[in-house]
Design a protein around this motif. Structure first.
Motif, mmCIF file in Angstrom:
data_model
loop_
_atom_site.group_PDB
_atom_site.id
_atom_site.type_symbol
_atom_site.label_atom_id
_atom_site.label_comp_id
_atom_site.label_asym_id
_atom_site.label_seq_id
_atom_site.Cartn_x
_atom_site.Cartn_y
_atom_site.Cartn_z
ATOM 1 N N HIS A 11 20.922 103.832 -8.388
ATOM 2 C CA HIS A 11 20.416 102.670 -9.118
ATOM 3 C C HIS A 11 20.131 101.495 -8.185
ATOM 4 O O HIS A 11 20.211 100.327 -8.594
ATOM 5 N N GLY A 12 19.805 101.786 -6.939
ATOM 6 C CA GLY A 12 19.268 100.761 -6.059
ATOM 7 C C GLY A 12 20.222 99.986 -5.187
ATOM 8 O O GLY A 12 19.804 99.025 -4.526
ATOM 9 N N SER A 13 21.496 100.350 -5.160
ATOM 10 C CA SER A 13 22.428 99.636 -4.279
ATOM 11 C C SER A 13 21.935 99.666 -2.833
ATOM 12 O O SER A 13 21.428 100.676 -2.359
ATOM 13 N N THR A 14 22.120 98.537 -2.132
ATOM 14 C CA THR A 14 21.792 98.494 -0.703
ATOM 15 C C THR A 14 23.036 98.341 0.155
ATOM 16 O O THR A 14 22.952 98.356 1.381
ATOM 17 N N MET A 15 24.198 98.177 -0.498
ATOM 18 C CA MET A 15 25.456 98.054 0.244
ATOM 19 C C MET A 15 26.593 98.563 -0.622
ATOM 20 O O MET A 15 26.768 98.117 -1.763
ATOM 21 N N VAL A 16 27.358 99.512 -0.095
ATOM 22 C CA VAL A 16 28.525 100.029 -0.815
ATOM 23 C C VAL A 16 29.789 99.581 -0.087
ATOM 24 O O VAL A 16 29.814 99.463 1.131
ATOM 25 N N ARG A 17 30.834 99.348 -0.865
ATOM 26 C CA ARG A 17 32.083 98.804 -0.342
ATOM 27 C C ARG A 17 33.164 99.885 -0.417
ATOM 28 O O ARG A 17 33.622 100.224 -1.507
ATOM 29 N N GLY A 57 13.677 86.185 0.591
ATOM 30 C CA GLY A 57 14.820 86.590 1.401
ATOM 31 C C GLY A 57 15.864 87.441 0.699
ATOM 32 O O GLY A 57 16.930 87.704 1.268
ATOM 33 N N ILE A 58 15.585 87.895 -0.510
ATOM 34 C CA ILE A 58 16.570 88.698 -1.251
ATOM 35 C C ILE A 58 16.477 90.150 -0.801
ATOM 36 O O ILE A 58 15.431 90.793 -0.933
ATOM 37 N N ASP A 59 17.579 90.676 -0.249
ATOM 38 C CA ASP A 59 17.560 92.040 0.284
ATOM 39 C C ASP A 59 18.860 92.806 0.060
ATOM 40 O O ASP A 59 19.019 93.915 0.577
ATOM 41 N N THR A 60 19.792 92.228 -0.704
ATOM 42 C CA THR A 60 21.110 92.848 -0.825
ATOM 43 C C THR A 60 21.544 92.995 -2.279
ATOM 44 O O THR A 60 21.615 92.009 -3.018
ATOM 45 N N LEU A 61 21.831 94.238 -2.651
ATOM 46 C CA LEU A 61 22.475 94.537 -3.933
ATOM 47 C C LEU A 61 23.769 95.264 -3.599
ATOM 48 O O LEU A 61 23.768 96.446 -3.258
#
Length: 228
Positions: free
Chosen positions: A212-218, A194-198
């Motif tokens: 470098h693989g981020s799946t979510m930016v803030r 279930g790991i899907d978020t970096l």
């Protein structure tokens, strides 16, 4: 003068441009709009422009906004700031995500205090790779133990990792940190379901984080303007 809708469009375009430059699949990075210190009217404007994920740093401010906007049932609220143990109940009762789990005590309290009629709370473990004294987060060596513990908590759903890399460092240092973070994320994905978020990357390092693989930016100021 640009509106919040205009700035959201620009941010989305920048994200997709960074994704293309990194040769990653389109739409593989989510945008979290950081709405801390901003009024409900700004969140409503972003919502009307299609934004659904919002990040808050301060618990009571976030809870107030959640309650004011509870009729907008498809908003996804993320707690991204540090959590004191005496505030976990408020977080467990109101938020959809907690990205800032930085010690086992907080995870245990969130699990115990999540209401039975709510779905499991999505959580990310916050890492502090540079061991900065001013930042929350666990060290990489502590990761296996906290992952194992959270994986056994029925009211939490472990989704991945979050980090705030050091500011004012060279690009090579940034790359080293982001590479370490992505390696830890890949290892976690390989061993944990279930790991899907970096969650890494803000306005000043977004493109590098996506490379470098981020799946979510803030992103905050670039959407809502300078904080008051």
């Amino acid at each position: 003068m640009q509106t919040i809708a205009d700035r959201l469009t620009n941010a989305r375009q920048e994200i997709e441009h960074a994704i293309a430059n990194a040769h990653r699949p389109a739409h593989c990075v989510q945008l979290l709009a950081v709405s801390k210190t901003k009024p409900v009217s700004d969140i409503t404007a972003a919502y009307e422009a299609g934004q659904r994920q919002f990040g808050e740093n301060y618990i009571q401010e976030g809870v107030s906004k959640i309650e004011q906007l509870k009729t907008l049932t498809d908003i996804e609220w993320h707690m991204i700031g540090p959590i004191q143990s005496n505030k976990t109940k408020l977080v467990a009762e109101h938020f959809d995500w907690v990205q800032s789990v930085d010690r086992l005590k907080i995870a245990k309290r969130l699990n115990e205090q999540r209401p039975a009629d709510m779905p499991p709370l999505n959580v990310c473990i916050q890492l502090n790779l540079e061991q900065e004294a001013t930042k929350s987060g666990i060290l990489p060596a502590e990761l296996p133990d906290i992952v194992e513990a959270i994986s056994g908590m029925p009211n939490l759903r472990l989704r991945g990792l979050m980090a705030i890399p050091a500011a004012n460092v060279s690009e090579s240092q940034q790359r080293d940190t982001l590479s370490q973070l992505h390696a830890l994320y890949a290892q976690l994905q390989a061993t944990t379901e279930g790991i899907d978020t970096l969650s890494v990357g803000m306005s000043n390092d977004m493109a590098l984080a996506i490379a470098h693989g981020s799946t979510m930016v803030r992103i905050g100021t670039a959407i809502f303007g300078s904080r008051s």
